[in-house]
Design a protein around this motif. Structure first.
Motif, PDB file in Angstrom:
ATOM      1  N   THR A 150      58.618  65.236  19.188  1.00 31.70           N
ATOM      2  CA  THR A 150      57.369  65.976  19.197  1.00 31.70           C
ATOM      3  C   THR A 150      56.808  65.955  17.773  1.00 31.70           C
ATOM      4  O   THR A 150      57.475  65.467  16.870  1.00 31.70           O
ATOM      5  CB  THR A 150      57.607  67.431  19.664  1.00 31.70           C
ATOM      6  OG1 THR A 150      58.592  68.019  18.824  1.00 31.70           O
ATOM      7  CG2 THR A 150      58.062  67.476  21.114  1.00 31.70           C
ATOM      8  N   PRO A 151      55.603  66.469  17.543  1.00 26.52           N
ATOM      9  CA  PRO A 151      55.063  66.439  16.176  1.00 26.52           C
ATOM     10  C   PRO A 151      56.017  67.067  15.158  1.00 26.52           C
ATOM     11  O   PRO A 151      56.614  68.119  15.411  1.00 26.52           O
ATOM     12  CB  PRO A 151      53.763  67.228  16.293  1.00 26.52           C
ATOM     13  CG  PRO A 151      53.343  67.013  17.700  1.00 26.52           C
ATOM     14  CD  PRO A 151      54.627  66.992  18.485  1.00 26.52           C
TER      15      PRO A 151
ATOM     16  N   GLN B 114      52.022  59.651  23.352  1.00 29.61           N
ATOM     17  CA  GLN B 114      50.877  60.158  24.088  1.00 29.61           C
ATOM     18  C   GLN B 114      50.017  61.041  23.202  1.00 29.61           C
ATOM     19  O   GLN B 114      50.521  61.907  22.485  1.00 29.61           O
ATOM     20  CB  GLN B 114      51.351  60.952  25.299  1.00 29.61           C
ATOM     21  CG  GLN B 114      50.220  61.405  26.171  1.00 29.61           C
ATOM     22  CD  GLN B 114      50.686  61.680  27.580  1.00 29.61           C
ATOM     23  OE1 GLN B 114      51.845  61.506  27.901  1.00 29.61           O
ATOM     24  NE2 GLN B 114      49.777  62.111  28.421  1.00 29.61           N
ATOM     25  N   THR B 115      48.710  60.786  23.275  1.00 28.46           N
ATOM     26  CA  THR B 115      47.729  61.647  22.631  1.00 28.46           C
ATOM     27  C   THR B 115      47.030  62.429  23.734  1.00 28.46           C
ATOM     28  O   THR B 115      47.387  62.323  24.909  1.00 28.46           O
ATOM     29  CB  THR B 115      46.699  60.819  21.834  1.00 28.46           C
ATOM     30  OG1 THR B 115      45.969  60.003  22.741  1.00 28.46           O
ATOM     31  CG2 THR B 115      47.377  59.951  20.791  1.00 28.46           C
TER      32      THR B 115
ATOM     33  N   ILE C 268      49.486  63.638  18.106  1.00 28.48           N
ATOM     34  CA  ILE C 268      50.336  62.996  19.115  1.00 28.48           C
ATOM     35  C   ILE C 268      51.201  64.075  19.753  1.00 28.48           C
ATOM     36  O   ILE C 268      51.936  64.782  19.069  1.00 28.48           O
ATOM     37  CB  ILE C 268      51.187  61.883  18.467  1.00 28.48           C
ATOM     38  CG1 ILE C 268      50.263  60.787  17.953  1.00 28.48           C
ATOM     39  CG2 ILE C 268      52.211  61.349  19.448  1.00 28.48           C
ATOM     40  CD1 ILE C 268      50.941  59.683  17.209  1.00 28.48           C
ATOM     41  N   SER C 269      51.096  64.200  21.068  1.00 27.98           N
ATOM     42  CA  SER C 269      51.806  65.279  21.751  1.00 27.98           C
ATOM     43  C   SER C 269      53.275  64.963  21.992  1.00 27.98           C
ATOM     44  O   SER C 269      54.116  65.860  21.927  1.00 27.98           O
ATOM     45  CB  SER C 269      51.112  65.623  23.065  1.00 27.98           C
ATOM     46  OG  SER C 269      51.010  64.480  23.887  1.00 27.98           O
ATOM     47  N   SER C 270      53.600  63.690  22.264  1.00 29.17           N
ATOM     48  CA  SER C 270      55.005  63.346  22.488  1.00 29.17           C
ATOM     49  C   SER C 270      55.238  61.870  22.224  1.00 29.17           C
ATOM     50  O   SER C 270      54.343  61.046  22.367  1.00 29.17           O
ATOM     51  CB  SER C 270      55.424  63.686  23.921  1.00 29.17           C
ATOM     52  OG  SER C 270      54.709  62.894  24.843  1.00 29.17           O
ATOM     53  N   VAL C 271      56.481  61.576  21.846  1.00 21.89           N
ATOM     54  CA  VAL C 271      56.919  60.199  21.616  1.00 21.89           C
ATOM     55  C   VAL C 271      58.225  60.031  22.385  1.00 21.89           C
ATOM     56  O   VAL C 271      59.084  60.911  22.369  1.00 21.89           O
ATOM     57  CB  VAL C 271      57.175  59.932  20.110  1.00 21.89           C
ATOM     58  CG1 VAL C 271      57.667  58.511  19.890  1.00 21.89           C
ATOM     59  CG2 VAL C 271      55.948  60.218  19.288  1.00 21.89           C
TER      60      VAL C 271
ATOM     61  N   PHE D  48      51.128  56.156  11.937  1.00 17.27           N
ATOM     62  CA  PHE D  48      52.273  56.346  12.826  1.00 17.27           C
ATOM     63  C   PHE D  48      52.493  55.104  13.692  1.00 17.27           C
ATOM     64  O   PHE D  48      53.634  54.670  13.891  1.00 17.27           O
ATOM     65  CB  PHE D  48      52.082  57.587  13.697  1.00 17.27           C
ATOM     66  CG  PHE D  48      53.246  57.852  14.601  1.00 17.27           C
ATOM     67  CD1 PHE D  48      54.463  58.245  14.078  1.00 17.27           C
ATOM     68  CD2 PHE D  48      53.134  57.681  15.969  1.00 17.27           C
ATOM     69  CE1 PHE D  48      55.551  58.484  14.905  1.00 17.27           C
ATOM     70  CE2 PHE D  48      54.210  57.912  16.802  1.00 17.27           C
ATOM     71  CZ  PHE D  48      55.421  58.311  16.266  1.00 17.27           C
ATOM     72  N   THR D  49      51.413  54.524  14.186  1.00 22.34           N
ATOM     73  CA  THR D  49      51.529  53.291  14.977  1.00 22.34           C
ATOM     74  C   THR D  49      52.164  52.185  14.136  1.00 22.34           C
ATOM     75  O   THR D  49      53.033  51.453  14.619  1.00 22.34           O
ATOM     76  CB  THR D  49      50.147  52.847  15.497  1.00 22.34           C
ATOM     77  OG1 THR D  49      49.600  53.893  16.298  1.00 22.34           O
ATOM     78  CG2 THR D  49      50.256  51.579  16.321  1.00 22.34           C
TER      79      THR D  49
END
Length: 180
Positions: free
Chosen positions: A157-158, A119-120, A97-100, A53-54
């Motif tokens: 979100t995921p 954010q993780t 990952i909780s949010s992008v 994802f990164t």
């Protein structure tokens, strides 16, 4: 006369009593190591998905910077103007990952308009884009996308997403419009 001597080995039942206990101990040890392997592979899988994802976000950043510097923009003040240069992206946000957030949140300063962050459970990772590039969510009206009135970014979100970015401009600014 009896030719066969009775051996003590055939009459001793102690060994038979320990077989189930040894079997239980063996199964417990094997289960413990199997659990460690499963737990370790889950951690490795989560790390691989987060790294992928990164990498997707870094490719997204490079593509946006290229689009901004080399693309054709759509003038927002001319409703009949053809669409600006666009690119589509596929994102799979993993469950770790909780949010992008792409661009700024409603209560943040405008300096975050050039950022991508996720954010993780343990940390927040920030990716900065060229500071002159503004990332703004697009709102659909009058058969076109226009910048959100608060000039906020896009929240994810995921899950799986298909995102389109378009280079747009007005009299004073050029920026990236993001919509899905």
């Amino acid at each position: 006369m009896n030719l066969v001597k009775p051996y003590r080995f055939f009459n001793d039942q102690n060994a038979a009593m320990w077989i189930p206990i040894r079997l239980l101990i063996s199964i417990t040890i094997i289960s413990f190591f199997t659990g460690l392997v499963v737990f370790g592979s889950q951690i490795a899988t989560d790390t691989i998905h987060q790294d992928q994802f990164t990498n997707q976000l870094l490719d997204f950043k490079q593509s946006i910077e290229s689009l901004y510097h080399h693309g054709e923009c759509r003038n927002l003040n001319q409703p009949t103007d053809q669409s600006g240069s666009t690119r589509m992206f596929q994102f799979i946000v993993p469950h770790t990952i909780s949010s992008v957030y792409i661009g700024k949140k409603p209560a943040e300063s405008s300096e975050f308009m050039s950022s991508i962050r996720y954010q993780t459970k343990t940390e927040t990772t920030m990716i900065w884009i060229n500071s002159e590039i503004q990332l703004i969510t697009g709102v659909y009206k009058d058969d076109q996308f226009y910048p959100h009135q608060n000039q906020t970014g896009l929240s994810l979100t995921p899950g799986s997403y298909s995102i389109t970015v378009e280079l747009v401009c007005n009299e004073t600014d050029q920026f990236i419009l993001i919509y899905h």
